[in-house]
Design a protein around this motif. Structure first.
Motif, mmCIF file in Angstrom:
data_model
loop_
_atom_site.group_PDB
_atom_site.id
_atom_site.type_symbol
_atom_site.label_atom_id
_atom_site.label_comp_id
_atom_site.label_asym_id
_atom_site.label_seq_id
_atom_site.Cartn_x
_atom_site.Cartn_y
_atom_site.Cartn_z
ATOM 1 N N ALA A 97 -34.201 -83.344 -53.801
ATOM 2 C CA ALA A 97 -34.040 -84.575 -52.689
ATOM 3 C C ALA A 97 -35.454 -85.443 -53.088
ATOM 4 N N ILE A 98 -36.434 -84.789 -53.289
ATOM 5 C CA ILE A 98 -37.583 -85.733 -53.633
ATOM 6 C C ILE A 98 -37.370 -86.401 -55.062
ATOM 7 N N ARG A 107 -41.849 -95.509 -54.508
ATOM 8 C CA ARG A 107 -41.672 -94.161 -54.898
ATOM 9 C C ARG A 107 -42.221 -93.497 -53.626
ATOM 10 N N LYS A 139 -40.067 -90.340 -46.813
ATOM 11 C CA LYS A 139 -38.575 -90.570 -46.098
ATOM 12 C C LYS A 139 -37.892 -89.125 -46.349
ATOM 13 N N THR A 140 -38.005 -88.845 -47.574
ATOM 14 C CA THR A 140 -37.217 -87.489 -47.898
ATOM 15 C C THR A 140 -37.902 -86.281 -47.190
ATOM 16 N N PHE A 141 -39.265 -86.088 -47.338
ATOM 17 C CA PHE A 141 -39.942 -85.230 -46.557
ATOM 18 C C PHE A 141 -39.498 -85.052 -45.113
ATOM 19 N N PRO A 160 -33.660 -96.439 -43.937
ATOM 20 C CA PRO A 160 -33.966 -97.207 -45.121
ATOM 21 C C PRO A 160 -33.424 -98.494 -45.253
ATOM 22 N N GLY A 212 -35.269 -79.058 -51.859
ATOM 23 C CA GLY A 212 -36.261 -80.027 -51.428
ATOM 24 C C GLY A 212 -36.793 -80.775 -52.465
ATOM 25 N N GLU A 213 -37.012 -79.934 -53.654
ATOM 26 C CA GLU A 213 -37.507 -80.788 -54.852
ATOM 27 C C GLU A 213 -36.537 -81.854 -55.214
ATOM 28 N N ASN A 258 -30.848 -93.205 -55.055
ATOM 29 C CA ASN A 258 -31.759 -92.713 -54.214
ATOM 30 C C ASN A 258 -31.519 -93.063 -52.807
ATOM 31 N N ILE A 259 -31.049 -92.377 -51.708
ATOM 32 C CA ILE A 259 -30.585 -92.800 -50.419
ATOM 33 C C ILE A 259 -31.647 -92.875 -49.263
ATOM 34 N N PHE A 260 -32.828 -92.521 -49.922
ATOM 35 C CA PHE A 260 -33.968 -92.423 -48.878
ATOM 36 C C PHE A 260 -34.992 -93.849 -49.211
ATOM 37 N N ARG A 314 -40.133 -93.462 -50.625
ATOM 38 C CA ARG A 314 -38.983 -92.901 -50.740
ATOM 39 C C ARG A 314 -39.305 -91.082 -50.246
ATOM 40 N N MET A 315 -40.276 -90.647 -51.132
ATOM 41 C CA MET A 315 -40.759 -89.390 -50.955
ATOM 42 C C MET A 315 -40.941 -89.077 -49.641
ATOM 43 N N MET A 359 -42.668 -78.717 -52.083
ATOM 44 C CA MET A 359 -41.403 -79.628 -51.894
ATOM 45 C C MET A 359 -40.279 -78.936 -50.754
#
Lengths: 305, 305, 305, 305
Positions: free
Chosen positions: D248-249, A226, A232-234, A268, D245-246, D303-305, A229-230, A86
């Motif tokens: 953020a996820i 979920r 978009k985070t990556f 988002p 990274g983790e 969560n902002i994403f 969101r993941m 991650m």
């Protein structure tokens, strides 16, 4: 909105001169360096387009976001993240070194090539054909465009010139991060990179991620909240190759670029943005595309931080 | 001399307990950890043997020296060294990292796997079969033993489990250091590693290198003086994996080891030594074999420095 | 012999044009790029000189060999090698990376800066002054030249511009490889690099190493045989910076170079060679000096392999 | 809200058993592994506290965010980012390697030690005292707490055991990324790490970043909107060491942790969260703290994403 887009496009058109189209395979060299297009789709399903929004190009690394979503929908997340990390890597997208120096040896994240080869290997299907069909169907559904297909010239070229990806894949196989036949996995990987899309497709997929996986037209759930969101985070931590940190600072929007010239951004709860501009900087991002997103972020107040 | 050999063998037999036989393929696991043999052939063609000198084992990395000699005989040296370097790497034999971090990206030297894959690719021949035959003939000639052949069980296992070497080879192909078909090169590489020899063969090849390429029995030139010196130099700087420096300090003799348990030593203008002892230390060198050579170096005053 | 030396000098004079004098401190920039000198002292104590053999220059990295010898004489070898390794590194002399990526974190060998800082820290003495005096005395004794002293301009410059070495030293301190005060250790390190010598001094020290530590003039033992062999071994595996492997292949003589322009070579049981030529290649070795040694090796048959 | 906080605290208390308090200096070892506290301050200036919110601890790496803000306020941004990058590194916080392998050699980002030493060196002031006073004042103002001061025991210990940071600083000096006296810069760096704060202070600073730099109590602008966004962006991409990274996820909130046990989180336009829990995981983050923020993110939809 269309006025703003036009203005932003015009202001940043000059930047196409600061880059080059990708040249590692002949097919990409044929792109027109001056092409530039922006499409925005917002959560009320308004579609705004300016410039070269009908020009087709290959999705390249942008597909990594969709394949990640698919891997997360097809598998237990624990399994997925036992095979791909991650963390942003700080290295170029095609770096092999970290596969050796990392404690775990697993690819740092699903946005670099090694990681995307792993997520590709996790797509379910009884046969290679079934996997390919499922993948294609998922891309078409997210983009709401049944015409999306593989550019076979690009695919063939990628395959022929893909020895670096091949090297990674064999190393991943050796270290237990991919199962099954390496060439089969690579074949699907090259196909996924060779999908032909346009800026509107990217805006649509970006919007579907922005709406947490719900189709803004008909309210249908395409991917789970979920997972959206993941992804978009990556996109924030590793979406723009080894310029991801700089892009996050300057633009502050989840985005993923590809060497075909596309950038898919997803704000988002707000909008999806597709940009096309095949003139690339040294890190592989659309030069003008990055500048356009920086301006849009300021003008439309899109920075999420 | 035989008394000394016997003594040295007995003194160092205990060290077999400090290591393990190689286990990455099932065939190597079948070796007997306790086996130990020493053969010395000197420049007057005296042959001294003690212990398990008739036991067959696969040559593994020791073949890298012979294949280097062959590459240097088959090609312009400038070409060879444009594709493989001359520097010790300080990394394990199967490291990939330096192929990425080096300025040139070329393998550091011909004694690590990546470098040996390159030298293998430089063996001349119209067809894979011809290359294999030429290679086999050259090994047999240097060892003066026509019975040397491929252990096909080991070869098949190496091939099946060789994804790390495969990864290196595709990276080398990608970066222009090997031409032709990767699988074909790897096939010859795996075959060369699977040649079955014994301690006497190693002593004979070692003697032929020690005599600067001249057969001490009949005065025939097998390889040029220059090539024989180059091979011995690489044996010193990179012959014992990432323990080469320590071996040079403690023993001071050109030597090359293999995970099959063999060590081939070559004392310039003096003798060849073949040692067999399949119990390996963590770096892949025969535990007792290294100790035996250290003792022999002291007792026979063989240190070249 | 003097005719050969003259010829070799003349033939290789042109190579001074292919390099540059060191420029990282102003004092080294003052060297004359065209200077070139060779001195050979053989085991019968004959001294042959040609070219600029009286020109003084700073010993720089060549001192690493002598300080290693001193560390080995002042300490238990187990202790020494628990703090500095025996392996060539494959990296530039001032690389820090391996201090972090190595399993042990200890410097790879005593010929790179980090390793030499460690051996310097192992010189015995109740006070910094005593350590400096002992060091100075040892150099003078090995060179049989009581006029050897520190060039204080160079020393001051090294000290002022030595932040990279300072960084290494603090890292070594942090990881437990040097004891005591870091600045004190560095001070002695910079002094040792700033010793002023000439080609004759280098030939003399080289001869004393070649004779296994015995003064060929009076039969006095200066260093033990074992230590003399160890030093020569490190000269082969790591003496010529990251061109050591190439030098071993092409020249085949234990040698150590310094950025002051000197190279000290030591042919076991035969001769010491001092070369001075401050025009350096990119790796820090005297361009013409390397070529001269390559020619001498061929003409005088000095290759040890 | 307080009920939720209590519940989250209780649920995650068990995780304190999965970590250890920091032990590299004696002072940190004195922390109570079981301590746990949460404070939230929202944009209406409501303050919610539960658990050990009055316990003092040193801010450690959390200070990097504030010093970055200060560097950006004291200098031209171009200058700042010519000396420290914007990219996550994928390496541990105290890694030196990238300073050598990076093309630019500059620290990857201001959240790793090397980068924070650079930003510290950019704090303006005529004298070290003035720099320290300005820094102290800025921290006090952001936390609205004039009692914040340096824990001198921790500071002294950091200084004594800081050779790894010292090594980095000298390397940065050598490569031109810090000006002035290295020990002076380090002194300020160690002081900044040794500031004593509590969970309420962290929540307050987090809120001031969340409100884009405006004091929610009195409307005063403390830092510019742009700087507040940049700081939060770095918190997402590099705030939680090599687990950023983790985090953020899994959590999706800008956050920065310190080995003193604190985590400062800042939810844009919503709230600041301070967590204290000195039991750390292997990467240096509060074990229970991370779990608490993960739960809060879910329960409060942060969560902002």
């Amino acid at each position: 909105m269309e006025r703003i887009l036009k203005e932003v496009l015009d202001t940043n058109r000059k930047y196409v001169n600061y880059g080059q189209v990708a040249s590692y395979i002949p097919e990409l060299k044929n792109a027109h360096r001056d092409d530039l297009g922006i499409c925005i789709i917002d959560k009320d399903n308004n579609v705004y387009k300016v410039g070269d929004c009908e020009t087709k190009f290959t999705i390249q690394s942008i597909s990594k976001t969709i394949v990640l979503a698919m891997a997360l929908m097809d598998n237990d997340w624990i399994d997925v993240f036992s095979k791909v990390g991650m963390e942003p890597s700080g290295d170029p997208f095609n770096s092999i070194m970290k596969l050796e120096t990392n404690d775990t040896k697993k690819p740092c994240n699903p946005m670099i090539n090694a990681g995307a080869i792993v997520t590709t290997s996790l797509i379910k299907g009884a046969t290679p054909q079934e996997k390919e069909e499922r993948m294609l169907k998922f891309f078409r559904r997210l983009a709401k465009n049944d015409n999306i297909g593989i550019n076979y010239d690009v695919y063939e070229s990628e395959k022929v010139s893909g020895d670096r990806n091949r090297a990674m894949a064999y190393l991943l196989k050796n270290d237990g991060f991919i199962d099954g036949d390496v060439e089969e996995v690579l074949d699907l990987y090259f196909k996924q990179c060779s999908l032909e899309i346009d800026a509107v497709d990217l805006a649509r997929i970006g919007m579907n991620l922005a709406s947490y996986g719900i189709d803004v037209e008909n309210g249908e759930r395409l991917i789970s909240e979920r997972v959206s969101r993941m992804v978009k985070t990556f996109m924030v931590t590793c979406g723009m190759y080894d310029a991801s940190g700089e892009f996050a600072i300057k633009v502050g929007i989840p985005a993923k670029s590809g060497v075909g010239g596309g950038i898919m951004a997803s704000v988002p709860n707000s909008m999806g943005i597709g940009v096309y501009g095949p003139s690339l900087d040294k890190k592989g991002n659309s030069v003008a595309g990055v500048k356009i997103l920086e301006d849009l972020s300021k003008k439309l107040n899109l920075n999420i931080f």
